[in-house]
Scaffold this active site. Structure first.
Site, PDB file in Angstrom:
ATOM      1  N   TYR A   1     -39.143  58.905  46.272  1.00 45.89           N
ATOM      2  CA  TYR A   1     -39.997  59.961  45.742  1.00 45.89           C
ATOM      3  C   TYR A   1     -40.904  59.443  44.635  1.00 45.89           C
ATOM      4  CZ  TYR A   1     -41.719  64.199  43.689  1.00 45.89           C
ATOM      5  OH  TYR A   1     -42.559  65.171  43.225  1.00 45.89           O
TER       6      TYR A   1
ATOM      7  N   TRP B   1     -45.276  59.719  42.807  1.00 44.90           N
ATOM      8  CA  TRP B   1     -46.706  59.959  42.996  1.00 44.90           C
ATOM      9  C   TRP B   1     -47.504  58.716  43.330  1.00 44.90           C
ATOM     10  CZ3 TRP B   1     -50.464  63.968  41.257  1.00 44.90           C
ATOM     11  CH2 TRP B   1     -49.944  65.248  41.426  1.00 44.90           C
TER      12      TRP B   1
HETATM   13  N1  LIG Z   1     -51.823  66.069  32.280  1.00 40.94           N
HETATM   14  C1  LIG Z   1     -50.956  66.189  33.312  1.00 40.94           C
HETATM   15  N2  LIG Z   1     -51.129  67.180  34.229  1.00 40.94           N
HETATM   16  C2  LIG Z   1     -50.231  67.324  35.239  1.00 40.94           C
HETATM   17  C3  LIG Z   1     -49.131  66.441  35.396  1.00 40.94           C
HETATM   18  C4  LIG Z   1     -48.971  65.407  34.406  1.00 40.94           C
HETATM   19  O1  LIG Z   1     -48.012  64.611  34.455  1.00 40.94           O
HETATM   20  N3  LIG Z   1     -49.900  65.314  33.393  1.00 40.94           N
HETATM   21  N4  LIG Z   1     -48.253  66.590  36.454  1.00 40.94           N
HETATM   22  C5  LIG Z   1     -48.695  67.354  37.621  1.00 40.94           C
HETATM   23  C6  LIG Z   1     -47.537  67.741  38.442  1.00 40.94           C
HETATM   24  S1  LIG Z   1     -46.805  66.562  39.431  1.00 40.94           S
HETATM   25  C7  LIG Z   1     -47.058  69.000  38.506  1.00 40.94           C
HETATM   26  S2  LIG Z   1     -45.778  69.389  39.581  1.00 40.94           S
HETATM   27  C8  LIG Z   1     -47.637  70.064  37.696  1.00 40.94           C
HETATM   28  C9  LIG Z   1     -46.526  70.869  37.026  1.00 40.94           C
HETATM   29  O2  LIG Z   1     -46.970  72.108  36.625  1.00 40.94           O
HETATM   30  P1  LIG Z   1     -45.982  72.986  35.745  1.00 40.94           P
HETATM   31  O3  LIG Z   1     -44.602  72.749  36.153  1.00 40.94           O
HETATM   32  O4  LIG Z   1     -46.462  74.378  35.779  1.00 40.94           O
HETATM   33  O5  LIG Z   1     -46.299  72.317  34.311  1.00 40.94           O
HETATM   34  P2  LIG Z   1     -45.479  72.164  32.957  1.00 40.94           P
HETATM   35  O6  LIG Z   1     -46.455  71.599  31.984  1.00 40.94           O
HETATM   36  O7  LIG Z   1     -44.229  71.405  33.163  1.00 40.94           O
HETATM   37  O8  LIG Z   1     -45.113  73.643  32.547  1.00 40.94           O
HETATM   38  C10 LIG Z   1     -46.114  74.607  32.323  1.00 40.94           C
HETATM   39  C11 LIG Z   1     -45.770  75.441  31.121  1.00 40.94           C
HETATM   40  O9  LIG Z   1     -44.666  76.289  31.388  1.00 40.94           O
HETATM   41  C12 LIG Z   1     -44.147  76.704  30.127  1.00 40.94           C
HETATM   42  N5  LIG Z   1     -42.746  77.084  30.226  1.00 40.94           N
HETATM   43  C13 LIG Z   1     -41.672  76.274  30.268  1.00 40.94           C
HETATM   44  N6  LIG Z   1     -40.540  76.998  30.344  1.00 40.94           N
HETATM   45  C14 LIG Z   1     -40.897  78.296  30.336  1.00 40.94           C
HETATM   46  C15 LIG Z   1     -40.172  79.519  30.411  1.00 40.94           C
HETATM   47  O10 LIG Z   1     -38.947  79.569  30.490  1.00 40.94           O
HETATM   48  N7  LIG Z   1     -40.899  80.665  30.422  1.00 40.94           N
HETATM   49  C16 LIG Z   1     -42.250  80.673  30.349  1.00 40.94           C
HETATM   50  N8  LIG Z   1     -42.883  81.831  30.407  1.00 40.94           N
HETATM   51  N9  LIG Z   1     -42.963  79.533  30.259  1.00 40.94           N
HETATM   52  C17 LIG Z   1     -42.297  78.360  30.264  1.00 40.94           C
HETATM   53  C18 LIG Z   1     -44.290  75.490  29.234  1.00 40.94           C
HETATM   54  O11 LIG Z   1     -44.653  75.885  27.924  1.00 40.94           O
HETATM   55  C19 LIG Z   1     -45.283  74.613  29.949  1.00 40.94           C
HETATM   56  O12 LIG Z   1     -46.344  74.129  29.161  1.00 40.94           O
HETATM   57  O13 LIG Z   1     -48.499  69.545  36.665  1.00 40.94           O
HETATM   58  C20 LIG Z   1     -49.454  68.611  37.188  1.00 40.94           C
HETATM   59  N10 LIG Z   1     -50.411  68.348  36.154  1.00 40.94           N
HETATM   60  N1  LIG Z   2     -37.494  66.708  32.385  1.00 42.64           N
HETATM   61  C1  LIG Z   2     -38.387  66.839  33.365  1.00 42.64           C
HETATM   62  N2  LIG Z   2     -38.468  65.878  34.327  1.00 42.64           N
HETATM   63  C2  LIG Z   2     -39.397  65.996  35.302  1.00 42.64           C
HETATM   64  C3  LIG Z   2     -40.273  67.111  35.348  1.00 42.64           C
HETATM   65  C4  LIG Z   2     -40.133  68.110  34.362  1.00 42.64           C
HETATM   66  O1  LIG Z   2     -40.845  69.142  34.375  1.00 42.64           O
HETATM   67  N3  LIG Z   2     -39.211  67.934  33.377  1.00 42.64           N
HETATM   68  N4  LIG Z   2     -41.228  67.181  36.342  1.00 42.64           N
HETATM   69  C5  LIG Z   2     -40.977  66.471  37.573  1.00 42.64           C
HETATM   70  C6  LIG Z   2     -42.154  66.379  38.449  1.00 42.64           C
HETATM   71  S1  LIG Z   2     -42.979  67.853  38.772  1.00 42.64           S
HETATM   72  C7  LIG Z   2     -42.552  65.230  39.052  1.00 42.64           C
HETATM   73  S2  LIG Z   2     -43.789  65.290  40.247  1.00 42.64           S
HETATM   74  C8  LIG Z   2     -41.895  63.952  38.767  1.00 42.64           C
HETATM   75  C9  LIG Z   2     -42.855  62.748  38.751  1.00 42.64           C
HETATM   76  O2  LIG Z   2     -42.144  61.578  38.931  1.00 42.64           O
HETATM   77  P1  LIG Z   2     -42.836  60.257  39.517  1.00 42.64           P
HETATM   78  O3  LIG Z   2     -43.849  60.613  40.537  1.00 42.64           O
HETATM   79  O4  LIG Z   2     -41.755  59.328  39.916  1.00 42.64           O
HETATM   80  O5  LIG Z   2     -43.563  59.705  38.217  1.00 42.64           O
HETATM   81  P2  LIG Z   2     -44.724  58.643  38.047  1.00 42.64           P
HETATM   82  O6  LIG Z   2     -44.689  58.227  36.620  1.00 42.64           O
HETATM   83  O7  LIG Z   2     -45.997  59.213  38.560  1.00 42.64           O
HETATM   84  O8  LIG Z   2     -44.235  57.419  38.937  1.00 42.64           O
HETATM   85  C10 LIG Z   2     -45.026  56.757  39.864  1.00 42.64           C
HETATM   86  C11 LIG Z   2     -44.750  55.265  39.781  1.00 42.64           C
HETATM   87  O9  LIG Z   2     -45.467  54.604  40.821  1.00 42.64           O
HETATM   88  C12 LIG Z   2     -46.056  53.402  40.303  1.00 42.64           C
HETATM   89  N5  LIG Z   2     -47.223  53.074  41.152  1.00 42.64           N
HETATM   90  C13 LIG Z   2     -48.514  53.451  40.994  1.00 42.64           C
HETATM   91  N6  LIG Z   2     -49.261  52.981  42.006  1.00 42.64           N
HETATM   92  C14 LIG Z   2     -48.430  52.283  42.828  1.00 42.64           C
HETATM   93  C15 LIG Z   2     -48.627  51.579  44.063  1.00 42.64           C
HETATM   94  O10 LIG Z   2     -49.719  51.488  44.614  1.00 42.64           O
HETATM   95  N7  LIG Z   2     -47.522  51.012  44.624  1.00 42.64           N
HETATM   96  C16 LIG Z   2     -46.298  51.069  44.035  1.00 42.64           C
HETATM   97  N8  LIG Z   2     -45.269  50.476  44.662  1.00 42.64           N
HETATM   98  N9  LIG Z   2     -46.093  51.744  42.877  1.00 42.64           N
HETATM   99  C17 LIG Z   2     -47.149  52.345  42.287  1.00 42.64           C
HETATM  100  C18 LIG Z   2     -46.403  53.741  38.882  1.00 42.64           C
HETATM  101  O11 LIG Z   2     -46.526  52.566  38.093  1.00 42.64           O
HETATM  102  C19 LIG Z   2     -45.219  54.635  38.478  1.00 42.64           C
HETATM  103  O12 LIG Z   2     -44.183  53.884  37.901  1.00 42.64           O
HETATM  104  O13 LIG Z   2     -41.199  64.028  37.517  1.00 42.64           O
HETATM  105  C20 LIG Z   2     -40.278  65.122  37.462  1.00 42.64           C
HETATM  106  N10 LIG Z   2     -39.477  65.018  36.266  1.00 42.64           N
HETATM  107 MO   LIG Z   3     -44.769  67.366  40.177  1.00 44.45          MO
END
Ligand SMILES: Nc1nc2c(c(=O)[nH]1)N[C@H]1C(S)=C(S)[C@@H](COP(=O)(O)OP(=O)(O)OC[C@H]3O[C@@H](n4cnc5c(=O)[nH]c(N)nc54)[C@H](O)[C@@H]3O)O[C@H]1N2
Ligand SMILES: Nc1nc2c(c(=O)[nH]1)N[C@H]1C(S)=C(S)[C@@H](COP(=O)(O)OP(=O)(O)OC[C@H]3O[C@@H](n4cnc5c(=O)[nH]c(N)nc54)[C@H](O)[C@@H]3O)O[C@H]1N2
Ligand SMILES: [Mo]
Length: 742
Positions: A95, A97
């Site tokens: 898993y 990104w």
């Molecule tokens: N800059 C940036 N943008 C991203 C990402 C990133 O790594 N960096 N990741 C991307 C990815 S993979 C995903 S899946 C999405 C995730 O999108 P989300 O999961 O929606 O994003 P989060 O920032 O984790 O949470 C959004 C907000 O929910 C609020 N929140 C947390 N707990 C609660 C609660 O119990 N109640 C209420 N009402 N609010 C709460 C928090 O204050 C938080 O800022 O974001 C995407 N966008």
């Molecule tokens: N506590 C907490 N944990 C969370 C979340 C949260 O809300 N709270 N959110 C979750 C969510 S929504 C998500 S999506 C996950 C994200 O979790 P990940 O998707 O595992 O996070 P990334 O840091 O994007 O990891 C991608 C990795 O791929 C590597 N990479 C980039 N390009 C390439 C390539 O071309 N080839 C290879 N082999 N590697 C490459 C990067 O260097 C990086 O280390 O985290 C989750 N974890």
């Molecule tokens: Mo995500």
């Protein structure tokens, strides 16, 4: 990208991008950072002692080896595991990104390779949406359709009067879309919303979850209690006869069950506004007033994805849908239910949703899979059974883990437990451009190119353009593309020709373009020389809910009843205590009211970072500029800080019974007292059970949302914070691990 006179590289936004992402600032400085993996490396104990379980992972030095030796050894080990334990013993869920690019998508490349190898244990769903993807099919038939069916920002601007935004619409998240975005349009959409006079009820513990310029009323809710607020609103609608009986009769099933629950007919607890107020911290009068406003307006109820990333994360999604159904506006422009506005940049975008060029996939001959967030359970408990979406399944016995394009030591919960889990397999292989924590925990680390070092096709969902991604710089050190690595392994394992189909990476890119382009689009040569291709706007199609509203009999939903299931007989039939057959308030296992919480009285929100994508490029400039005292910033309310003797900028220790991390204190009145916030993604830097850098996943619990969906619950944890006295252990993640060169 541009090369400066001194030879260094500048990464610039597209000239037509109205709102370039701040995350771009991480790219240039990280390109040749000392933490790049420069050559294949093998953990000394594995090299000398051969494969086998080991708790020395992450603690031993690496030895650089040549590519041929690395690939020969890995091919032999893959064959050994397959022949001795079967293909199921290879975990290839992988898993993560990875990075932008349609061809060099690491996970797709690895899955194709492992499928041809005879198969692998895979994973289902995502950390992003693991709960909704299992729940929504039971409620509305198709989860993806709900996301695709979001009202566009334009429709919201034109038609919506009130957005009730559970989790807000955080601007920090909307620059991001899987696959990339050529022109970031969502930030200006949010600004336009402000000008249009749409009003927003921001329900979040954090004020910054909504852009300042929007006309908002802030409801600073107690984390994890949104369901109680939704039930209190629903009860008010019911008690004051403001709900749409006709809509509920015609389009929904199971409302009576929900009604009985709201009225406390079975459990004696009436879920009225006063009941909700005591739990969620929003005054009963405000709840009742909001319910009345919702009924009197064109109202969009939105729920961020974060709300389903907590224990019982099914409930806020289900209760939000039920609340919207009671308002009777599902399927009307700008009304109803939305999921993920402000979670991802493409939700609400009206860009085309076209088929994009993609690698042909190969079916996996092995049927075994896990719900993605159960990785540590699987590695620690082979042979044990668990429930998933109404079925009972068994964890396989994994001997080899093969990862490309993800960072489980970023994304998984309870990292101290994950370390124990990663000690179990015989062999762990990681393809990585960087010495991430996951690479450091591996036996075999293979250096991979970054997007700037290879050619590709770029486009995200709803993107306006297909980009010809030219190679900007030569690969660093001995880094190779994932494709080249897997092709070389396939040759050694006897299926090289099948894997490559005789094509180089460039020939694949041409082939993918040619098989996608159809008539009327430019030749590959033309496209490649132009650098980009504008994609036509997609046809305006009715959304799932618009079709359904127009003709519920002719266009039924894919649920057993053909309607919106406010109560689901199917889910009820699974007999799960942690996910009953209708939306319900279930206390989290770890809960502020519970006696154990007395020692850890602060509610941590571990949300997405504003300064990077997950853990990627944490060594880059934008991410580093956000650090406080050299660590990840922890935001807390001034009252909570002064009660603990914490001052702004101070180094603090954040802890609970699972682990601890260091962080740098930031004080803000823009979050609810009792709540602290520490974003995910600081590179995990363990010193014993302490992460000296600020990764919140040493604090989060590795428990599922419920036995229905087994989703990730990383968003919350209970913690305590104290000043950190004395000299902190130094950071080690900003330089490579100890490596003996050839
Ligand atoms: N800059 C940036 N943008 C991203 C990402 C990133 O790594 N960096 N990741 C991307 C990815 S993979 C995903 S899946 C999405 C995730 O999108 P989300 O999961 O929606 O994003 P989060 O920032 O984790 O949470 C959004 C907000 O929910 C609020 N929140 C947390 N707990 C609660 C609660 O119990 N109640 C209420 N009402 N609010 C709460 C928090 O204050 C938080 O800022 O974001 C995407 N966008
Ligand atoms: N506590 C907490 N944990 C969370 C979340 C949260 O809300 N709270 N959110 C979750 C969510 S929504 C998500 S999506 C996950 C994200 O979790 P990940 O998707 O595992 O996070 P990334 O840091 O994007 O990891 C991608 C990795 O791929 C590597 N990479 C980039 N390009 C390439 C390539 O071309 N080839 C290879 N082999 N590697 C490459 C990067 O260097 C990086 O280390 O985290 C989750 N974890
Ligand atoms: Mo995500």
């Amino acid at each position: 990208m541009r090369r400066r006179e001194d030879g260094s590289v500048a990464v610039l936004p597209h000239p037509d991008d109205p709102d370039p992402s701040p995350l771009l600032g991480n790219v240039a400085g990280a390109l040749a950072h000392p933490t790049r993996v420069a050559a294949p490396a093998v953990r000394r104990g594995w090299l000398e002692g051969g494969p086998g379980p080991s708790d020395r992972r992450g603690a031993e030095e690496f030895v650089e080896v040549g590519w041929d030796e690395a690939l020969d050894r890995l091919a032999a080990e893959l064959a050994r595991v397959r022949d001795r334990y079967g293909n199921e013993a290879v975990y290839g869920g992988s898993y993560g990104w990875a990075s932008a690019g349609r061809f060099h998508h690491a996970q797709s490349q690895l899955h194709r390779f492992l499928a041809m190898f005879g198969g692998y244990t895979g994973s289902r769903n995502s950390y992003s949406l693991g709960t909704s993807l299992v729940l929504l099919p039971h409620l509305v038939g198709d989860a993806e359709e709900v996301l695709r069916s979001a009202s566009t920002w334009q429709t919201i601007e034109d038609a919506t009067e009130l957005i009730v935004a559970f989790g807000g619409i955080p601007a920090k998240n909307v620059h991001v879309v899987p696959g990339g975005v050529t022109r970031h349009r969502t930030p200006s959409r949010l600004a336009a919303l402000a000008a249009s006079g749409v009003r927003v009820a921001l329900v979040s513990p954090i004020r910054d979850d909504l852009p300042e310029e929007l006309d908002a009323t802030w409801y600073p809710i107690v984390p994890a209690t949104d369901v109680t607020l939704m039930l209190g609103l629903a009860h008010t609608l019911l008690a004051e006869d403001l709900h749409d009986r006709r809509f509920l009769d015609r389009y929904c099933t199971g409302f009576e069950t929900f009604e009985h629950y709201l009225l406390g007919r079975a459990d004696g607890v009436v879920k009225d506004a006063a009941w909700a107020a005591a739990l969620c911290g929003i005054p009963a009068s405000a709840i009742a007033a909001l319910a009345r406003r919702m009924a009197a307006s064109r109202t969009l109820v939105t729920v961020t994805w974060s709300l389903q990333r907590i224990q019982h994360g099914e409930q806020p999604v289900w209760a939000g849908l039920a609340l919207a159904a009671m308002l009777g506006q599902i399927g009307l422009p700008g009304g109803g239910f939305g999921h993920g506005y402000g979670s991802m940049g493409d939700v609400g975008d009206d860009g085309p949703r076209l088929r994009l060029p993609r690698m042909p996939s190969v079916p996996n001959p092995v049927r075994t899979f896990i719900p993605v967030a159960r990785i540590a359970d699987m590695l620690l408990h082979p042979g044990e059974s668990y429930r998933y979406d109404g079925t009972t399944r068994t964890y396989p016995d994994i001997r080899l883990v093969h990862w490309a394009g993800g960072n489980p030591f970023h994304h998984h919960q309870d990292l101290n437990r994950l370390r124990r889990a990663f000690a179990r397999p015989d062999t762990i292989v990681v393809h990585e451009p960087y010495w991430t924590a996951t690479a450091r925990q591996a036996d075999i680390v293979l250096p991979v190119t970054t997007t700037l070092e290879r050619e590709d096709l770029g486009s995200g969902r709803r993107d306006s353009h297909l980009i010809a991604m030219h190679r900007a710089v030569e690969p660093l050190g001995r880094a190779r593309d994932d494709y080249a690595i897997l092709a070389a392994l396939a040759v050694r394992l006897g299926f090289g020709d099948r894997f490559t189909e005789g094509r180089t990476a460039r020939e694949w890119i041409e082939h993918l373009y040619a098989s996608w382009r159809g008539d009327g689009r430019p030749s590959f040569a033309r496209f490649w020389a132009d650098g980009e291709l504008e994609l036509p706007p997609g046809p305006r199609r009715l959304t799932l809910f618009e079709r359904f509203r127009a003709d519920p009999e002719g266009a039924p939903l894919g649920t057993p009843s053909g309607r919106i299931e406010i109560a689901s007989a199917t889910v009820a039939g699974f007999g799960l205590a942690d996910c009953p057959g209708h939306p319900a308030w279930l206390e989290p296992g770890e809960w502020l009211g519970a006696p154990a919480a007395a020692r850890h009285p602060l509610h941590l929100i571990a949300n997405q970072p504003a300064t990077r994508l997950h853990s990627q490029l944490d060594v880059g400039e934008t991410s580093q500029a956000g650090k406080v005292a050299g660590r990840e910033p922890l935001t807390l309310h001034p009252d909570d800080a002064s009660a603990r003797g914490i001052t702004a900028g101070a180094l603090v220790r954040v802890f609970n019974d699972r682990g601890a991390c260091l962080a740098g204190a930031v004080l803000s009145e823009r979050l609810r007292p009792g709540v602290v916030q520490l974003a995910t993604g600081a590179w995990y830097d363990p010193s014993g059970s302490l992460c000296v850098h600020g990764n919140p996943n040493v604090l989060t619990a590795d428990v599922p949302t419920s036995q229905l969906s087994q989703g990730c619950t990383g968003q919350h944890a209970l913690v305590e914070v104290e000043p950190y006295a004395g000299d902190p252990p130094p950071l080690t993640v900003l330089r490579p691990p100890s490596i003996r060169s050839l």
